[in-house]
Design a protein around this motif. Structure first.
Motif, PDB file in Angstrom:
ATOM      1  N   ARG A 234       6.647  38.032 -28.527  1.00  0.00           N
ATOM      2  CA  ARG A 234       6.570  38.842 -27.990  1.00  0.00           C
ATOM      3  C   ARG A 234       5.931  39.536 -26.813  1.00  0.00           C
ATOM      4  O   ARG A 234       4.822  39.958 -26.441  1.00  0.00           O
ATOM      5  CB  ARG A 234       6.829  40.456 -28.428  1.00  0.00           C
ATOM      6  N   ILE A 235       6.274  38.624 -25.437  1.00  0.00           N
ATOM      7  CA  ILE A 235       5.271  38.926 -24.150  1.00  0.00           C
ATOM      8  C   ILE A 235       6.164  40.163 -23.871  1.00  0.00           C
ATOM      9  O   ILE A 235       7.573  39.893 -22.866  1.00  0.00           O
ATOM     10  CB  ILE A 235       5.119  37.780 -23.723  1.00  0.00           C
ATOM     11  N   THR A 236       5.664  40.729 -23.073  1.00  0.00           N
ATOM     12  CA  THR A 236       6.242  42.199 -21.745  1.00  0.00           C
ATOM     13  C   THR A 236       6.093  41.329 -20.614  1.00  0.00           C
ATOM     14  O   THR A 236       5.086  40.487 -20.568  1.00  0.00           O
ATOM     15  CB  THR A 236       5.109  43.160 -21.884  1.00  0.00           C
ATOM     16  N   LEU A 237       6.662  41.489 -20.346  1.00  0.00           N
ATOM     17  CA  LEU A 237       7.262  41.344 -18.504  1.00  0.00           C
ATOM     18  C   LEU A 237       5.878  41.594 -17.750  1.00  0.00           C
ATOM     19  O   LEU A 237       6.185  42.887 -17.312  1.00  0.00           O
ATOM     20  CB  LEU A 237       8.451  41.316 -18.078  1.00  0.00           C
ATOM     21  N   GLY A 238       5.206  41.380 -17.060  1.00  0.00           N
ATOM     22  CA  GLY A 238       4.431  42.301 -16.199  1.00  0.00           C
ATOM     23  C   GLY A 238       5.071  41.966 -14.843  1.00  0.00           C
ATOM     24  O   GLY A 238       5.920  41.308 -14.235  1.00  0.00           O
ATOM     25  N   ASN A 239       4.402  41.954 -13.376  1.00  0.00           N
ATOM     26  CA  ASN A 239       4.160  42.143 -13.024  1.00  0.00           C
ATOM     27  C   ASN A 239       5.074  40.185 -11.835  1.00  0.00           C
ATOM     28  O   ASN A 239       3.964  39.313 -12.504  1.00  0.00           O
ATOM     29  CB  ASN A 239       3.638  42.784 -11.300  1.00  0.00           C
ATOM     30  N   SER A 240       4.528  39.793 -10.531  1.00  0.00           N
ATOM     31  CA  SER A 240       4.551  38.587 -10.346  1.00  0.00           C
ATOM     32  C   SER A 240       3.329  38.642 -10.705  1.00  0.00           C
ATOM     33  O   SER A 240       3.379  36.857 -10.960  1.00  0.00           O
ATOM     34  CB  SER A 240       5.390  38.688  -9.596  1.00  0.00           C
ATOM     35  N   LEU A 241       2.725  38.675  -9.929  1.00  0.00           N
ATOM     36  CA  LEU A 241       1.072  38.998 -10.075  1.00  0.00           C
ATOM     37  C   LEU A 241       0.539  38.004 -11.503  1.00  0.00           C
ATOM     38  O   LEU A 241      -0.311  37.311 -11.930  1.00  0.00           O
ATOM     39  CB  LEU A 241       0.024  38.791  -9.334  1.00  0.00           C
ATOM     40  N   GLN A 242       1.021  39.302 -12.210  1.00  0.00           N
ATOM     41  CA  GLN A 242       0.723  39.576 -14.604  1.00  0.00           C
ATOM     42  C   GLN A 242       0.616  37.823 -14.179  1.00  0.00           C
ATOM     43  O   GLN A 242       0.205  37.360 -15.542  1.00  0.00           O
ATOM     44  CB  GLN A 242       0.387  40.422 -14.094  1.00  0.00           C
ATOM     45  N   ASN A 243       1.883  37.663 -13.853  1.00  0.00           N
ATOM     46  CA  ASN A 243       3.399  36.774 -14.958  1.00  0.00           C
ATOM     47  C   ASN A 243       2.265  35.139 -14.168  1.00  0.00           C
ATOM     48  O   ASN A 243       2.788  34.118 -14.767  1.00  0.00           O
ATOM     49  CB  ASN A 243       4.679  36.399 -14.599  1.00  0.00           C
ATOM     50  N   ASP A 244       1.911  34.902 -12.906  1.00  0.00           N
ATOM     51  CA  ASP A 244       1.233  33.643 -12.110  1.00  0.00           C
ATOM     52  C   ASP A 244       0.402  33.839 -13.337  1.00  0.00           C
ATOM     53  O   ASP A 244       0.217  32.718 -13.657  1.00  0.00           O
ATOM     54  CB  ASP A 244       0.874  33.993 -10.919  1.00  0.00           C
ATOM     55  N   LYS A 245      -0.326  34.673 -13.665  1.00  0.00           N
ATOM     56  CA  LYS A 245      -1.332  34.693 -14.417  1.00  0.00           C
ATOM     57  C   LYS A 245      -1.537  34.051 -15.987  1.00  0.00           C
ATOM     58  O   LYS A 245      -1.958  32.862 -16.141  1.00  0.00           O
ATOM     59  CB  LYS A 245      -2.668  35.529 -14.551  1.00  0.00           C
ATOM     60  N   LEU A 246      -0.345  34.306 -16.210  1.00  0.00           N
ATOM     61  CA  LEU A 246      -0.021  34.138 -17.921  1.00  0.00           C
ATOM     62  C   LEU A 246       0.309  32.317 -17.978  1.00  0.00           C
ATOM     63  O   LEU A 246       0.261  32.087 -18.108  1.00  0.00           O
ATOM     64  CB  LEU A 246       1.245  35.443 -18.510  1.00  0.00           C
ATOM     65  N   ILE A 247       1.327  32.280 -16.912  1.00  0.00           N
ATOM     66  CA  ILE A 247       1.868  30.875 -17.056  1.00  0.00           C
ATOM     67  C   ILE A 247       0.375  30.427 -16.507  1.00  0.00           C
ATOM     68  O   ILE A 247       1.073  29.340 -17.204  1.00  0.00           O
ATOM     69  CB  ILE A 247       3.177  30.664 -15.404  1.00  0.00           C
ATOM     70  N   ALA A 248      -0.087  30.564 -15.407  1.00  0.00           N
ATOM     71  CA  ALA A 248      -1.396  29.443 -15.523  1.00  0.00           C
ATOM     72  C   ALA A 248      -1.928  29.577 -16.514  1.00  0.00           C
ATOM     73  O   ALA A 248      -2.898  28.036 -16.938  1.00  0.00           O
ATOM     74  CB  ALA A 248      -2.536  30.082 -14.188  1.00  0.00           C
ATOM     75  N   ALA A 249      -1.878  30.203 -17.533  1.00  0.00           N
ATOM     76  CA  ALA A 249      -3.457  30.047 -18.724  1.00  0.00           C
ATOM     77  C   ALA A 249      -2.565  29.677 -19.410  1.00  0.00           C
ATOM     78  O   ALA A 249      -3.079  29.095 -20.622  1.00  0.00           O
ATOM     79  CB  ALA A 249      -3.418  31.573 -18.970  1.00  0.00           C
ATOM     80  N   LEU A 250      -0.917  29.857 -19.522  1.00  0.00           N
ATOM     81  CA  LEU A 250      -0.496  28.852 -21.134  1.00  0.00           C
ATOM     82  C   LEU A 250      -0.659  27.520 -20.494  1.00  0.00           C
ATOM     83  O   LEU A 250      -0.487  26.207 -21.331  1.00  0.00           O
ATOM     84  CB  LEU A 250       1.424  29.453 -20.665  1.00  0.00           C
ATOM     85  N   GLN A 251      -0.475  26.958 -19.221  1.00  0.00           N
ATOM     86  CA  GLN A 251      -0.109  25.586 -18.863  1.00  0.00           C
ATOM     87  C   GLN A 251      -1.704  25.387 -18.852  1.00  0.00           C
ATOM     88  O   GLN A 251      -1.693  23.660 -19.834  1.00  0.00           O
ATOM     89  CB  GLN A 251       0.036  25.523 -17.692  1.00  0.00           C
ATOM     90  N   LYS A 252      -2.585  25.928 -19.073  1.00  0.00           N
ATOM     91  CA  LYS A 252      -3.855  25.544 -19.476  1.00  0.00           C
ATOM     92  C   LYS A 252      -3.914  25.149 -21.133  1.00  0.00           C
ATOM     93  O   LYS A 252      -4.232  24.004 -21.686  1.00  0.00           O
ATOM     94  CB  LYS A 252      -4.813  26.215 -18.829  1.00  0.00           C
ATOM     95  N   TYR A 253      -3.711  26.230 -22.120  1.00  0.00           N
ATOM     96  CA  TYR A 253      -3.161  25.838 -23.438  1.00  0.00           C
ATOM     97  C   TYR A 253      -3.206  24.950 -23.381  1.00  0.00           C
ATOM     98  O   TYR A 253      -3.558  24.348 -24.368  1.00  0.00           O
ATOM     99  CB  TYR A 253      -2.966  27.722 -23.469  1.00  0.00           C
TER     100      TYR A 253
END
Ligand SMILES: Cc1ncc(COP(=O)(O)O)c(C=O)c1O
Length: 369
Positions: free
Chosen positions: A348-367
């Motif tokens: 379950r992932i709380t939606l962050g603001n757009s910058l936070q979500n950018d970082k989340l997406i980058a971290a997921l892609q790295k993983y």
């Protein structure tokens, strides 16, 4: 005196204290533990946008009056809420967060041996409040598509059923059920059984199918609709929830409420939040944009993403989600593992603001590389 001679009442003996895991820690605790400043906490379904600026101004003014007790009945706020929803203020009661509403309802209506029907998975406070009063939670699993199984919940009603709790949209699934389904369910519920409709995330919903319990109160007097200022209004730390029901039910709940349960600052903030009518619309739009964007990215990673109507997303990643949560924590991003609900491949992932979500997406892609 032997300390073991001190015993809690029977129901409390069976309760266990809260044991926080990583996703329950505060941001300062996480910063210290992870040894980094740039922590992004997406595990509490908090708003990343903060309160309305008008709220912050109102809080400053109210703070100067903090030496005074306030109206114990919260009349001004109840009238403002009544106008907002087109109901009467004597059916509205205030509490120290929606959490306290759940406890107040339990204290007012539950006795040992009563049954409380809840979905599984759902928000944990319902079962806790039932147990607190010595009542029995009766757990009804969601359907395979994770929607709340209203038919099965109606089927679980017995002569001992006192309360049925429906969380719409549901936490953690993010899913809603529609007005028709809700009404056909309500028709099956005996008059003496209360239906607690927790709508903590209602303001984020954009499905036209959704129907609030507030709009059904005239037809079904056994509804208690629950709302909060913690989510879209960004006031989680101030603790203000409210219930909307029939005046006769509100009066019963008021008997167990402690007089000053909602503090003066929270009430001032809530009044200002309600007055800033465009704020909620703007935040819902921002949340909707981020929800669509994150849904697309998670789906592209092969996750099964459920169509959330909330400020969080529930997804099946197809493998152990604890490992993913730990890897993200190592990048300073905290999400909640499905193991909290015995669903070990979900997140379950709380939606962050757009910058936070950018970082989340980058971290997921790295993983997943
Ligand atoms: C479904 C649901 N109900 C109630 C609450 C509690 O809200 P409050 O902060 O108003 O106590 C939460 C908090 O996450 C929630 O998810």
């Amino acid at each position: 005196m032997n300390k073991h001679s001190i015993q809690p009442r029977e129901a409390v003996r069976a309760l266990r204290g809260f044991t926080p895991d990583l996703s329950d820690l505060t941001i300062p605790e996480l910063r210290q533990l992870l040894g980094r400043e740039d922590v992004i906490k997406l595990s509490f379904n908090e708003s990343p946008y903060g309160p309305s600026p008008q709220v912050i101004t109102a809080l400053g003014e109210a703070a100067a009056q903090a030496h005074l007790y306030h109206d114990p009945e919260g009349k001004e706020l109840r009238v403002a809420l009544a106008q907002h929803f087109g109901v009467t203020s004597d059916g509205i009661f205030l509490a120290n967060g929606a959490d306290e509403i759940i406890t107040l309802v339990a204290q007012a209506f539950l006795s040992p041996g009563d049954e409380v029907i809840v979905a599984d998975p759902t928000f944990g406070q319902y079962a806790f409040a039932a147990r607190l009063m010595g009542a029995q939670p009766v757990v009804v699993p969601v359907r395979l598509d994770l929607t709340t199984d209203l038919d099965a919940m109606a089927g679980a009603i017995t002569a001992s059923t006192k309360v049925i709790v429906l969380c719409n949209p549901n936490n953690p699934t993010g899913l809603v059920f529609g007005g028709n389904e809700l009404e056909s369910f309500l028709k099956k519920v005996p008059d003496q059984v209360l239906v607690l409709l927790d709508e903590a995330y209602a303001e984020y919903v954009d499905s036209s199918d959704f129907k609030s319990g507030i709009d059904l109160l005239d037809k079904y007097p056994n509804i208690i609709a629950v709302r909060t200022f913690s989510k879209i209004y960004g006031l989680a730390g101030l603790r203000l929830g409210y219930g909307i029901t029939r005046p006769q039910v509100a009066e019963l709940i008021d008997r167990v409420r402690s007089p000053f349960n909602v503090n003066a600052l929270a009430q001032a903030a809530a009044l200002a939040a309600l007055a800033d009518t465009s704020y909620c619309v703007r935040i819902a739009a921002l949340n909707g944009t981020e929800r669509r964007r994150l849904t697309a990215h998670l789906s592209a990673l092969g996750y099964k993403v459920y169509p959330a109507q909330t400020n969080f997303i529930f997804a099946d990643i197809g493998k152990d989600s604890d490992a993913l949560c730990q890897a993200l924590a190592n990048e300073g991003i905290i999400i909640r593992s499905g193991s909290n609900w015995s669903m070990p491949t979900f997140v379950r992932i709380t939606l962050g603001n757009s910058l936070q979500n950018d970082k989340l997406i980058a971290a997921l892609q790295k993983y997943h590389k």
